[in-house]
Design an enzyme around this catalytic site. Sequence first.
Site, PDB file in Angstrom:
ATOM      1  N   GLU A  66     -24.875  37.438   3.207  1.00  0.00           N
ATOM      2  CA  GLU A  66     -25.411  36.146   2.796  1.00  0.00           C
ATOM      3  C   GLU A  66     -26.918  36.087   3.035  1.00  0.00           C
ATOM      4  O   GLU A  66     -27.679  35.630   2.204  1.00  0.00           O
ATOM      5  CB  GLU A  66     -24.704  35.037   3.568  1.00  0.00           C
ATOM      6  CG  GLU A  66     -25.171  33.651   3.203  1.00  0.00           C
ATOM      7  CD  GLU A  66     -24.373  32.547   3.894  1.00  0.00           C
ATOM      8  OE1 GLU A  66     -24.491  31.413   3.461  1.00  0.00           O
ATOM      9  OE2 GLU A  66     -23.652  32.831   4.878  1.00  0.00           O
ATOM     10  N   SER A 105     -18.571  25.826   8.542  1.00  0.00           N
ATOM     11  CA  SER A 105     -19.126  24.837   9.481  1.00  0.00           C
ATOM     12  C   SER A 105     -18.156  23.701   9.753  1.00  0.00           C
ATOM     13  O   SER A 105     -17.318  23.369   8.924  1.00  0.00           O
ATOM     14  CB  SER A 105     -20.416  24.247   8.908  1.00  0.00           C
ATOM     15  OG  SER A 105     -21.302  25.265   8.568  1.00  0.00           O
TER      16      SER A 105
HETATM   17  C1  LIG Z   1     -27.523  22.464   1.713  1.00  0.00           C
HETATM   18  C2  LIG Z   1     -26.577  22.996   2.704  1.00  0.00           C
HETATM   19  C3  LIG Z   1     -25.477  23.684   2.293  1.00  0.00           C
HETATM   20  C4  LIG Z   1     -24.552  24.167   3.203  1.00  0.00           C
HETATM   21  N1  LIG Z   1     -23.458  24.808   2.728  1.00  0.00           N
HETATM   22  C5  LIG Z   1     -22.515  25.206   3.597  1.00  0.00           C
HETATM   23  C6  LIG Z   1     -21.328  25.788   3.115  1.00  0.00           C
HETATM   24  O1  LIG Z   1     -21.139  25.961   1.922  1.00  0.00           O
HETATM   25  N2  LIG Z   1     -20.376  26.130   4.004  1.00  0.00           N
HETATM   26  C7  LIG Z   1     -20.561  25.970   5.331  1.00  0.00           C
HETATM   27  O2  LIG Z   1     -19.682  26.344   6.080  1.00  0.00           O
HETATM   28  N3  LIG Z   1     -21.688  25.427   5.827  1.00  0.00           N
HETATM   29  C8  LIG Z   1     -22.654  25.037   4.986  1.00  0.00           C
HETATM   30  N4  LIG Z   1     -23.803  24.447   5.467  1.00  0.00           N
HETATM   31  C9  LIG Z   1     -23.928  24.218   6.896  1.00  0.00           C
HETATM   32  C10 LIG Z   1     -24.872  25.144   7.590  1.00  0.00           C
HETATM   33  O3  LIG Z   1     -24.306  26.413   7.729  1.00  0.00           O
HETATM   34  C11 LIG Z   1     -25.229  24.508   8.933  1.00  0.00           C
HETATM   35  O4  LIG Z   1     -25.966  23.360   8.643  1.00  0.00           O
HETATM   36  C12 LIG Z   1     -26.018  25.397   9.844  1.00  0.00           C
HETATM   37  O5  LIG Z   1     -25.231  26.445  10.339  1.00  0.00           O
HETATM   38  C13 LIG Z   1     -26.651  24.647  11.002  1.00  0.00           C
HETATM   39  O6  LIG Z   1     -25.671  23.906  11.697  1.00  0.00           O
HETATM   40  P1  LIG Z   1     -25.865  22.337  11.955  1.00  0.00           P
HETATM   41  O7  LIG Z   1     -26.255  21.710  10.679  1.00  0.00           O
HETATM   42  O8  LIG Z   1     -24.659  21.865  12.632  1.00  0.00           O
HETATM   43  O9  LIG Z   1     -27.111  22.234  12.904  1.00  0.00           O
HETATM   44  P2  LIG Z   1     -27.093  22.354  14.504  1.00  0.00           P
HETATM   45  O10 LIG Z   1     -26.331  23.538  14.926  1.00  0.00           O
HETATM   46  O11 LIG Z   1     -26.753  21.049  15.085  1.00  0.00           O
HETATM   47  O12 LIG Z   1     -28.613  22.647  14.759  1.00  0.00           O
HETATM   48  C14 LIG Z   1     -29.630  21.692  14.415  1.00  0.00           C
HETATM   49  C15 LIG Z   1     -30.947  22.352  14.557  1.00  0.00           C
HETATM   50  O13 LIG Z   1     -31.149  22.644  15.931  1.00  0.00           O
HETATM   51  C16 LIG Z   1     -31.841  23.838  16.060  1.00  0.00           C
HETATM   52  N5  LIG Z   1     -31.031  24.745  16.879  1.00  0.00           N
HETATM   53  C17 LIG Z   1     -29.703  24.812  16.996  1.00  0.00           C
HETATM   54  N6  LIG Z   1     -29.343  25.770  17.853  1.00  0.00           N
HETATM   55  C18 LIG Z   1     -30.481  26.347  18.293  1.00  0.00           C
HETATM   56  C19 LIG Z   1     -30.782  27.408  19.176  1.00  0.00           C
HETATM   57  N7  LIG Z   1     -29.850  28.120  19.790  1.00  0.00           N
HETATM   58  N8  LIG Z   1     -32.082  27.702  19.357  1.00  0.00           N
HETATM   59  C20 LIG Z   1     -33.057  27.015  18.734  1.00  0.00           C
HETATM   60  N9  LIG Z   1     -32.835  26.020  17.876  1.00  0.00           N
HETATM   61  C21 LIG Z   1     -31.555  25.681  17.666  1.00  0.00           C
HETATM   62  C22 LIG Z   1     -32.093  24.363  14.663  1.00  0.00           C
HETATM   63  O14 LIG Z   1     -33.343  23.918  14.225  1.00  0.00           O
HETATM   64  C23 LIG Z   1     -31.045  23.690  13.851  1.00  0.00           C
HETATM   65  O15 LIG Z   1     -31.407  23.573  12.498  1.00  0.00           O
HETATM   66  C24 LIG Z   1     -24.751  23.966   4.579  1.00  0.00           C
HETATM   67  C25 LIG Z   1     -25.888  23.288   5.023  1.00  0.00           C
HETATM   68  C26 LIG Z   1     -26.792  22.805   4.105  1.00  0.00           C
HETATM   69  C27 LIG Z   1     -27.981  22.074   4.611  1.00  0.00           C
END
Ligand SMILES: Cc1cc2nc3c(=O)[nH]c(=O)nc-3n(C[C@H](O)[C@H](O)[C@H](O)COP(=O)(O)OP(=O)(O)OC[C@H]3O[C@@H](n4cnc5c(N)ncnc54)[C@H](O)[C@@H]3O)c2cc1C
Lengths: 380, 319
Positions: free
Chosen positions: A244, A128
Amino acid sequence: MDLAHSPADEAFRAEARAWLRAHVPARPLPSLETAEGFAAHRAWEAELAAGGWSAVNWPERYGGRDCGLTRWLLFEEEYWAAGAPGRVGQNGVSLLAPTLFEHGTEEQRSRVLPPMAAGEVVWAQAWSEPEAGSDLASLRARAVRADGGWRLSGQKAWSSRAAFADRAFGLFRTDPGADAPHRGLGYFMFDLRAPGVTVRPVGRLDGKPAFAELFLDGVFVPDEDVIGRPGEGWRIAMSTAADERGLTLRSPGRFLASAARLHALWQDRGGPPEAADRVADALIGARAYQLFTWAAASRVLAGERLGPESSLNKVFWSEYDIALHETALDLLGEDGETGDTPWAEGYVFALAGPIYAGANEIQRDIVAERLLGLPKGRRT
Amino acid sequence: MRFLLDAEQRAFARSLDAMLGAAGTTAAVRDWSRGDRARGWALWSRIAEAGVFALAVPEKYEGLGPRPVDLVVAFVELGRHAVPGPLAETVAAAALLSGPGPAERFLAGLASGRSAATVAREGRYALDGDAVTLRLALTADGLRLAPGHGPVRPSLDPARRLTRLSPGGELLDAAPAVDRALRWARLATAAQALGVGLALLERTVAHVHRRVQFGAPIGSFQAVKHRLADVKIALEFARPLVLGAAVTMTAADVAAAKASAGEAAYASARAALQLHGALGYTAEYDLSLWLTKAAALRTAWGTPGECRAEVLRAHGQVH
Ligand SMILES: Cc1cc2nc3c(=O)[nH]c(=O)nc-3n(C[C@H](O)[C@H](O)[C@H](O)COP(=O)(O)OP(=O)(O)OC[C@H]3O[C@@H](n4cnc5c(N)ncnc54)[C@H](O)[C@@H]3O)c2cc1C
C-alpha cells in the site's frame, strides 16, 4: 544502469496509449465519492476490463495481461497522462489482490479476482476501528468460531468507499487470549450486504460520503473466506501494508501527469515568478518519485524484496501531493476557492494522504528505527 | 530498463570508500584550508590512480570516459569523505577540453592527475585558482587559459579558496561547449553534495545513539527521530535524481539533481548541527568539515533557484 525501455515495452506503451486515447471519457466523470460517480466509475472499470487493461500485471487467467512490473509502470504513466478516471477498484486491485497472490488459495484467486478486475465486485478495506487507528494491533472487532466458518462482530471505521462497495476485507481478533496484541488476529473477506452488517456512510471533509463506518453483529463468514491461517492476520496484513505504501498505491504516473498539468496551469496564468520555484519543485518531485520507483522496480525485478523502504515512499508522495495542490490553488486564486474544479477535488483528497495508509508520524518512526537503526522510543 | 548500479560500480564505490577512509582525509582537509597542500595533492594522485578523473576524459585522450554514472558513484564517495580541491572544476575542464582544438593537449594530464584545473564562468569565482596549474576562463570571446589569479578570498567552507582569474591569456577555443561543461560540473557537484549529506546523516545517527540526556539516548526522542527520518527521505529521493541525470545528461535532469541534492545535503547539515548541540558548532570537531561544505556546495555551479529556473525552461521547451 539504463532507463531506456525495450522496443517491446515501448510497443506495449503505444498500444496502451492508443486504447486510452480511443476510450477515455471526453469529460471527467462525476466524483467517485458520490453514488452517481461510483456507478459511472464502475462502468469505466468494466470498459477497462473489456479492453484487458484493468489489471495489466495480473496473470491472464484472472483477467490480466501478465505483463510484469515495468509495463505496469508504463501503463500507469499512460493512464494518468490520458486523464483517465480515478480507480474505484483501487483497494481491491492494489491491496487485496497482492495479498491473495501471496497468501490466498488458488480457489480464492479464481473466485475473487476476475469480478474484481471487471468492477463487478468493488472491495473496501476494513482495518481501522474507532479505537484502533495508528495502533492498529489494538483492534477489538472479533471473530468467533462457528460451524463451517466464523462470526464477525464489532465496529470498523473509515472504510474508503464502503458506502457503495460490495465486499470488504479486514482484520478481526480470533484469539483474545493471545500473548501479544498483534498475535491472534485473522484476515477475513466478508459481504457488505450480508445479514448483520450495517453500513453508515460518513461525509469526508467536503461532505461527500467517501467512507463509512461498519457495524458487524454476528456476520457469518465461511472458512473459504479466511485468508491464510487464523492467527496469521497481522503478518499477512503487514505485507499488504508494504504494498500500500510502496510501489502500487501511488504510481509515479499519477504525479508526472499532475506536475505536467500544474506546469501548464502556471504557463496559462502567465508564468508568475512568485510561483516559479514551487512549480519547478513539483516537476523535480515527480521526476524524483519516478526514478525512485524505477530503482525500486529494478530491485524487485532482480529478485529483491522491498522492506521498510516503502515508508520513505509514503511520506514523500503524501507531502508532495499536498504541496502540488496548494500551488495549484494559489495559482488559481479566487477560482481555486470555488471548490468545483478538479484541483479543489484533488486538494481535498491529497489532504488525507499523510493520515491514511499509516500516519506519516508512524512512517517516520519506521524510517528512523528500521532504516536508520535509532533506538525504539517509549510508546504506550 | 535496469536502473541499478552493477556489481562493479558498487565495488568501485567500496574501494574508494576504503581508500579515502584509510588515507587520513580529514588531516588533508585541514591542511588544505591553511594553504598547505602536500597531503591534499597526495590524496589527489590516489584518486586519479583509482581512475576517477579519467572517467570524464574520452578514451582517445588517455581517459576511460565519458562515463557519467561511474563518475557520480565516485563523487558521492569524494563528498562522503569531504575531499578538498577543485574536483568538479577538473571534471568541467575535461568536458570543455574534449572538443577538437589545441585544448586537447591538457587532457591526458587531467586524466592521470598530474594536473588539476579550475574553471570560472565570466564574473564568477574560480575554486582554488591559487593551487592549480590550469586556469580556464570562460569569457565573452571563448575559452582562455588565464595567466594568473587575483587575491584569495575565503569561502563558507574553509577548505574552499576562491579567486578571480586574471584577464587575457591564450585563446583556446572560440566556441567552447559551455553548456556541456556546466552539466558535468553540476552533476559532479550534485553527487558530491549527496555524499556530504549522507556523511552528515551517518555521523549524526551515530551521535544521537551515544549522547544521553534526560537518562536516554537523544536518538530515542521522537522529535529527533522524525527530523532524521526527513533527512533520510530527502537524501533517498535526491539519489535517483543524481543517478538518473548521469544516465540522461539532459540539462533539466542535471539541474533537478543539483537542486535536490544541494537542498537535501543542506537539510542534513542543519539537522546535524542542531542534533550535535554546541559540539557541532565548533571548528575543532570534524563535523564542521562537512557542515560548511554542504552550505558551499548548495550554491556552487548553480544555486537552487538557478537550477529550478533551468528545470522550468527545459520543461517549457518539451511542450
Ligand atoms: C481519507 C481516508 C481514507 C481511509 N480509508 C481507510 C480504509 O479504507 N480502511 C481503513 O481501514 N482505514 C482507512 N482510513 C483510516 C486510516 O488508516 C487511519 O486514519 C490512520 O491509520 C490513522 O488512525 P486514526 O485516524 O485513528 O488516528 P490516530 O491513531 O488517532 O492518530 C492521530 C494522529 O496522532 C498522531 N499519532 C498517532 N500515533 C502517533 C505516534 N505513535 N507517534 C506520533 N504521532 C502519532 C498522528 O499525527 C496521527 O495522524 C482512512 C483514513 C482517511 C483519512
